[in-house]
Scaffold this active site. Structure first.
Site, PDB file in Angstrom:
ATOM      1  CG  HIS A  43       6.784   2.832 -11.177  1.00 62.78           C
ATOM      2  ND1 HIS A  43       6.419   1.760 -12.019  1.00 62.78           N
ATOM      3  CD2 HIS A  43       5.994   3.285 -10.376  1.00 62.78           C
ATOM      4  CE1 HIS A  43       5.411   1.360 -11.297  1.00 62.78           C
ATOM      5  NE2 HIS A  43       4.768   2.374 -10.204  1.00 62.78           N
TER       6      HIS A  43
ATOM      7  CG  ASP B  99       2.449   3.421  -3.621  1.00 62.71           C
ATOM      8  OD1 ASP B  99       2.871   2.160  -4.491  1.00 62.71           O
ATOM      9  OD2 ASP B  99       1.904   4.238  -4.150  1.00 62.71           O
TER      10      ASP B  99
ATOM     11  CG  ASP C  46       0.340   0.292  -2.726  1.00 62.21           C
ATOM     12  OD1 ASP C  46       1.658  -0.001  -2.810  1.00 62.21           O
ATOM     13  OD2 ASP C  46       0.259   1.567  -3.362  1.00 62.21           O
ATOM     14  CG  HIS C  47       1.719  -2.034  -5.834  1.00 65.28           C
ATOM     15  ND1 HIS C  47       2.803  -1.940  -5.928  1.00 65.28           N
ATOM     16  CD2 HIS C  47       0.897  -1.064  -5.765  1.00 65.28           C
ATOM     17  CE1 HIS C  47       3.155  -0.569  -6.303  1.00 65.28           C
ATOM     18  NE2 HIS C  47       1.851   0.192  -6.214  1.00 65.28           N
TER      19      HIS C  47
ATOM     20  CG  ASP D  11       4.862   3.017  -6.953  1.00 67.53           C
ATOM     21  OD1 ASP D  11       4.752   1.712  -7.154  1.00 67.53           O
ATOM     22  OD2 ASP D  11       4.529   4.044  -7.561  1.00 67.53           O
TER      23      ASP D  11
ATOM     24  CD  GLU E 175       1.207   6.746  -0.825  1.00 66.53           C
ATOM     25  OE1 GLU E 175       1.477   6.117  -2.144  1.00 66.53           O
ATOM     26  OE2 GLU E 175       1.031   7.905  -1.064  1.00 66.53           O
TER      27      GLU E 175
ATOM     28  CB  SER F 187      -1.340   2.873  -5.922  1.00 68.01           C
ATOM     29  OG  SER F 187      -0.038   2.342  -5.769  1.00 68.01           O
TER      30      SER F 187
ATOM     31  CG  PHE G 245       4.960  20.484   1.994  1.00 65.54           C
ATOM     32  CD1 PHE G 245       4.934  21.695   2.939  1.00 65.54           C
ATOM     33  CD2 PHE G 245       4.112  19.451   2.643  1.00 65.54           C
ATOM     34  CE1 PHE G 245       4.444  21.905   4.038  1.00 65.54           C
ATOM     35  CE2 PHE G 245       3.540  19.364   3.889  1.00 65.54           C
ATOM     36  CZ  PHE G 245       3.610  20.656   4.611  1.00 65.54           C
TER      37      PHE G 245
ATOM     38  CG  HIS H 287       2.657  -1.842  -9.627  1.00 64.59           C
ATOM     39  ND1 HIS H 287       1.338  -1.548  -9.251  1.00 64.59           N
ATOM     40  CD2 HIS H 287       3.493  -0.757  -9.483  1.00 64.59           C
ATOM     41  CE1 HIS H 287       1.476  -0.146  -9.213  1.00 64.59           C
ATOM     42  NE2 HIS H 287       2.742   0.385  -9.063  1.00 64.59           N
TER      43      HIS H 287
END
Length: 479
Positions: free
Chosen positions: A322, A56, A359-360, A318, A313, A106, A268, A442
């Site tokens: 961010h 991701d 995804d990006h 990601d 994933e 996403s 988890f 993104h």
């Protein structure tokens, strides 16, 4: 001799069968006239299993930085290091835009990969005709879900993520929702309740799959343990276990001990799973790593004689970006590479298609003319023998040093600060950015797709993201 020449001709024709622009396949050349009567044309090998690894936010700049970082962790200069998936022979560039967005999210991108159709930003498993957050139109425009077809055809299905299992990318395998944020019933607005749209957590426990591992307990329990609205004692995992005979687990030890002849659901953490960088500090010690979950999923799914589809994933690459913390993102990417290596080592390349993509991307840069082997998380020091000929970091026009890694926007922005502060370095650092935003965004450039195994030759050229769905189905022989 004629038989040898004919076989060679047919093999060459097969290897030259090109992908068309829309993901179709050019017709194969006819068999040689010298082929004996009754001989059958050579068919492309089919995959028994398909594993799709999604990093991701793992754009190409992240791959480059992760390659260097992984090499430097091994004592190398880093640039020469090779990540496991970089050995794959088949590579494509993937266009990631959503139908209403140049720079995607996403939900829209993962939907493209698991439905074969591009759609709006922020929606899951529904077509672009429906606006985000509007339940009724979404119900009228469902898209096919790869996870549903896998189960219907009798294959085993696995979903693994270090994010919440109800988060956009894992949810795209099994869920349809007009808003990616409707992970729990409490997240659905009052005026959209009772119209027919189920929250994503309830869709997961109602779907047919064999392995689902990730974070996000809060969406599955009532107020006593989580955040569901319907009832204080809500227990979706318990209801799922009663219905399926499966096992619900909450830590690595329980996952290891769970029966292998029944489905397993592992949640988890209350939200996303612990960053690898924080695990090094002792946090999240009872959680399985992404490699642990991948290993468990492959071992369990491989018992199905009909084959399987597994989506893995690395969701927190990601999140590190961010936050403007490249070190956190790169630690996640290195663990992602370990999980991929495990898959390579524990599957048969003749029957398993492995694909690695993102995804990006992110607005993440590598710049500044640092010397070979320069600490990828450090300040820019010029190349040895360069005209500057110094061992000291290069100074910018404001007299301050700068780092190799940076962001176009995000929480590390330096706008308005005079003088600019010295940049932090190391895994815990927040890289400096140009535009002030609470969360880095993104990026919109193409991402890479790497593939090996049956059907991998379809990964070439520049393709639309939804073609990944077609590649998977074709590899299984469903087209």
């Amino acid at each position: 001799m004629n038989r040898i020449l004919a076989t060679l001709a047919a093999t060459i024709a097969l290897s030259l069968g090109a992908c068309t622009h829309d993901g179709g396949t050019a017709p194969l050349a006819s068999a040689s006239p010298a082929e004996p009567m009754g001989a059958e044309a050579i068919e492309a090998p089919r995959a028994k299993n398909v594993i799709l690894f999604i990093g991701d936010g793992m754009g190409i700049s992240t791959i480059t930085a992760a390659r260097i970082y992984a090499g430097q962790k091994r004592g190398q200069s880093g640039e020469e290091y090779v990540l496991p998936f970089e050995t794959f022979d088949n590579v494509a560039l993937v266009k990631t835009y959503n139908t209403n967005a140049q720079v995607p999210d996403s939900a829209g991108t993962a939907t493209a990969m698991h439905s074969g159709a591009k759609t709006r930003i922020g929606v899951l498993g529904v077509g672009p005709e429906a606006e985000r957050g509007d339940c009724s139109p979404a119900l009228s425009h469902p898209l096919p879900l790869l996870g549903e077809e896998v189960a219907q055809r009798g294959l085993a299905l696995g979903i693994v993520s270090t994010a919440r299992i109800t988060h956009a990318t894992p949810a795209s395998v099994y869920a349809r929702s007009p808003d990616r944020n409707w992970e729990s019933d409490s997240s659905i607005p009052e005026d959209e309740r009772g119209v027919g749209c189920a929250d994503i957590a309830s869709q997961l426990v109602g779907a047919d799959w064999d392995v689902a591992l990730g974070g996000g307990t809060a969406a599955f329990f009532g107020s006593a343990q989580g955040g569901r609205r319907s009832e204080a004692g809500a227990d979706l995992p318990g209801e799922w276990a009663m219905r399926t005979g499966g096992t619900y687990v909450e830590d690595a030890a329980e996952l290891e001990a769970a029966p292998t002849d029944a489905p397993v659901l592992g949640l988890f953490s209350p939200s996303h799973m612990t960053y690898m960088a924080d695990r090094a500090k002792g946090e999240g010690a009872d959680e399985p790593t992404l490699t642990d979950m991948t290993a468990q999923a492959i071992a369990r799914l491989d018992a199905d004689p009909d084959g399987y589809y597994l989506m893995v994933e690395s969701g927190r690459i990601d999140h590190g970006h961010h936050a403007g913390q490249a070190g956190y993102a790169l630690e996640e990417a290195v663990e992602f590479a370990r999980a991929i290596q495990h898959a390579i080592d524990n599957t048969d390349p003749a029957e398993t298609l492995i694909m690695v993509t993102a995804d990006h991307s992110h607005v993440f840069t590598i710049a500044g003319y640092p010397r070979r082997g320069n600490d990828i998380l450090g300040l820019v020091v010029p190349p040895e023998g360069d005209i500057s000929n110094t061992e000291e970091p290069i100074a910018a026009l404001d007299g301050k040093p700068y780092t190799t890694l940076g962001y176009g926007n995000g929480p590390g922005a330096i706008t308005g600060e005079d003088p600019r502060p010295d940049p932090a370095t190391g895994v815990d650092a927040r890289q400096q950015a140009a535009i002030p935003l609470g969360s880095e965004t993104h990026g919109g450039e193409d991402v890479a797709l790497y593939a090996q195994g049956p059907g991998a030759s379809e990964a070439r050229g520049v393709i639309e993201q939804n073609v990944i769905y077609d590649i998977i189905r074709k590899a299984f022989g469903w087209e």
